[in-house]
Design a protein around this motif. Sequence first.
Motif, PDB file in Angstrom:
ATOM      1  N   ILE A  94       0.843  -1.210   0.000  1.00 17.15           N
ATOM      2  CA  ILE A  94       0.000   0.000   0.000  1.00 17.15           C
ATOM      3  C   ILE A  94       0.870   1.248   0.000  1.00 17.15           C
ATOM      4  O   ILE A  94       0.600   2.204  -0.737  1.00 17.15           O
ATOM      5  N   ARG A  95       1.903   1.250   0.806  1.00 20.62           N
ATOM      6  CA  ARG A  95       2.798   2.415   0.851  1.00 20.62           C
ATOM      7  C   ARG A  95       3.466   2.642  -0.509  1.00 20.62           C
ATOM      8  O   ARG A  95       3.595   3.781  -0.963  1.00 20.62           O
ATOM      9  N   VAL A  96       3.895   1.533  -1.151  1.00 18.60           N
ATOM     10  CA  VAL A  96       4.515   1.650  -2.477  1.00 18.60           C
ATOM     11  C   VAL A  96       3.500   2.211  -3.475  1.00 18.60           C
ATOM     12  O   VAL A  96       3.813   3.123  -4.249  1.00 18.60           O
ATOM     13  N   LEU A  97       2.258   1.681  -3.432  1.00 21.88           N
ATOM     14  CA  LEU A  97       1.219   2.171  -4.341  1.00 21.88           C
ATOM     15  C   LEU A  97       0.909   3.647  -4.084  1.00 21.88           C
ATOM     16  O   LEU A  97       0.753   4.440  -5.031  1.00 21.88           O
ATOM     17  N   LEU A  98       0.832   4.025  -2.817  1.00 23.22           N
ATOM     18  CA  LEU A  98       0.572   5.434  -2.490  1.00 23.22           C
ATOM     19  C   LEU A  98       1.714   6.328  -2.980  1.00 23.22           C
ATOM     20  O   LEU A  98       1.485   7.415  -3.524  1.00 23.22           O
ATOM     21  N   GLU A  99       2.930   5.850  -2.773  1.00 24.09           N
ATOM     22  CA  GLU A  99       4.102   6.633  -3.236  1.00 24.09           C
ATOM     23  C   GLU A  99       4.087   6.754  -4.758  1.00 24.09           C
ATOM     24  O   GLU A  99       4.334   7.820  -5.306  1.00 24.09           O
ATOM     25  N   ASN A 100       3.776   5.645  -5.443  1.00 22.70           N
ATOM     26  CA  ASN A 100       3.695   5.676  -6.909  1.00 22.70           C
ATOM     27  C   ASN A 100       2.608   6.634  -7.379  1.00 22.70           C
ATOM     28  O   ASN A 100       2.806   7.402  -8.329  1.00 22.70           O
ATOM     29  N   ALA A 101       1.454   6.585  -6.694  1.00 17.83           N
ATOM     30  CA  ALA A 101       0.354   7.477  -7.068  1.00 17.83           C
ATOM     31  C   ALA A 101       0.754   8.929  -6.819  1.00 17.83           C
ATOM     32  O   ALA A 101       0.447   9.819  -7.622  1.00 17.83           O
ATOM     33  N   ARG A 102       1.436   9.196  -5.716  1.00 17.40           N
ATOM     34  CA  ARG A 102       1.870  10.564  -5.417  1.00 17.40           C
ATOM     35  C   ARG A 102       2.869  11.039  -6.467  1.00 17.40           C
ATOM     36  O   ARG A 102       2.778  12.168  -6.972  1.00 17.40           O
ATOM     37  N   GLN A 103       3.792  10.172  -6.834  1.00 17.59           N
ATOM     38  CA  GLN A 103       4.779  10.556  -7.861  1.00 17.59           C
ATOM     39  C   GLN A 103       4.096  10.793  -9.206  1.00 17.59           C
ATOM     40  O   GLN A 103       4.421  11.738  -9.925  1.00 17.59           O
ATOM     41  N   ALA A 104       3.139   9.933  -9.536  1.00 18.44           N
ATOM     42  CA  ALA A 104       2.423  10.102 -10.812  1.00 18.44           C
ATOM     43  C   ALA A 104       1.646  11.410 -10.800  1.00 18.44           C
ATOM     44  O   ALA A 104       1.621  12.128 -11.807  1.00 18.44           O
ATOM     45  N   ALA A 105       1.037  11.737  -9.676  1.00 18.84           N
ATOM     46  CA  ALA A 105       0.303  13.010  -9.565  1.00 18.84           C
ATOM     47  C   ALA A 105       1.253  14.179  -9.677  1.00 18.84           C
ATOM     48  O   ALA A 105       0.960  15.186 -10.320  1.00 18.84           O
ATOM     49  N   ALA A 106       2.426  14.061  -9.059  1.00 18.84           N
ATOM     50  CA  ALA A 106       3.412  15.143  -9.117  1.00 18.84           C
ATOM     51  C   ALA A 106       3.935  15.320 -10.534  1.00 18.84           C
ATOM     52  O   ALA A 106       4.147  16.417 -10.995  1.00 18.84           O
ATOM     53  N   GLU A 107       4.104  14.232 -11.262  1.00 15.98           N
ATOM     54  CA  GLU A 107       4.600  14.308 -12.638  1.00 15.98           C
ATOM     55  C   GLU A 107       3.552  14.926 -13.555  1.00 15.98           C
ATOM     56  O   GLU A 107       3.881  15.613 -14.497  1.00 15.98           O
ATOM     57  N   ARG A 108       2.266  14.742 -13.261  1.00 15.05           N
ATOM     58  CA  ARG A 108       1.200  15.305 -14.085  1.00 15.05           C
ATOM     59  C   ARG A 108       1.110  16.815 -13.885  1.00 15.05           C
ATOM     60  O   ARG A 108       0.665  17.514 -14.766  1.00 15.05           O
ATOM     61  N   GLU A 109       1.533  17.294 -12.755  1.00 18.30           N
ATOM     62  CA  GLU A 109       1.390  18.728 -12.494  1.00 18.30           C
ATOM     63  C   GLU A 109       2.441  19.507 -13.168  1.00 18.30           C
ATOM     64  O   GLU A 109       3.277  19.576 -13.754  1.00 18.30           O
TER      65      GLU A 109
END
Length: 109
Positions: A94-109
């Motif tokens: 879950i932590r890895v998925l959350l980190e991946n989602a956060r990074q993906a969101a940061a890359e989209r911005e």
Amino acid sequence: ATLAGVEAAKAELEQKLRAVTEDLQKAQVENQALRATLIVSETEARRLKGELDEQKRREVVMHGQAKVLQGQLFSARAGEEKHQQALSDADVRIRVLLENARQAAAERE
């Protein structure tokens, strides 16, 4: 005089015979009482041995039950450790998925 002496000796022997007979009867009564006491004691000893044997049997059964419970507890602990590891692994994912989602969101911005 001799006849009187013989009669006296005979009477004395008869008295001694009666005394010995009475003593013998008393001894027989005592012997019967002792035999009755012995029978009661033997019966009580058998009863106590039966109780002791039953107690030993119960101890063996309880020891076996304790071993079974010990095995069940060991299995439960192993299962608990397995579930704890699975929870830990899921937490890491879950932590890895959350980190991946956060990074993906940061890359989209």
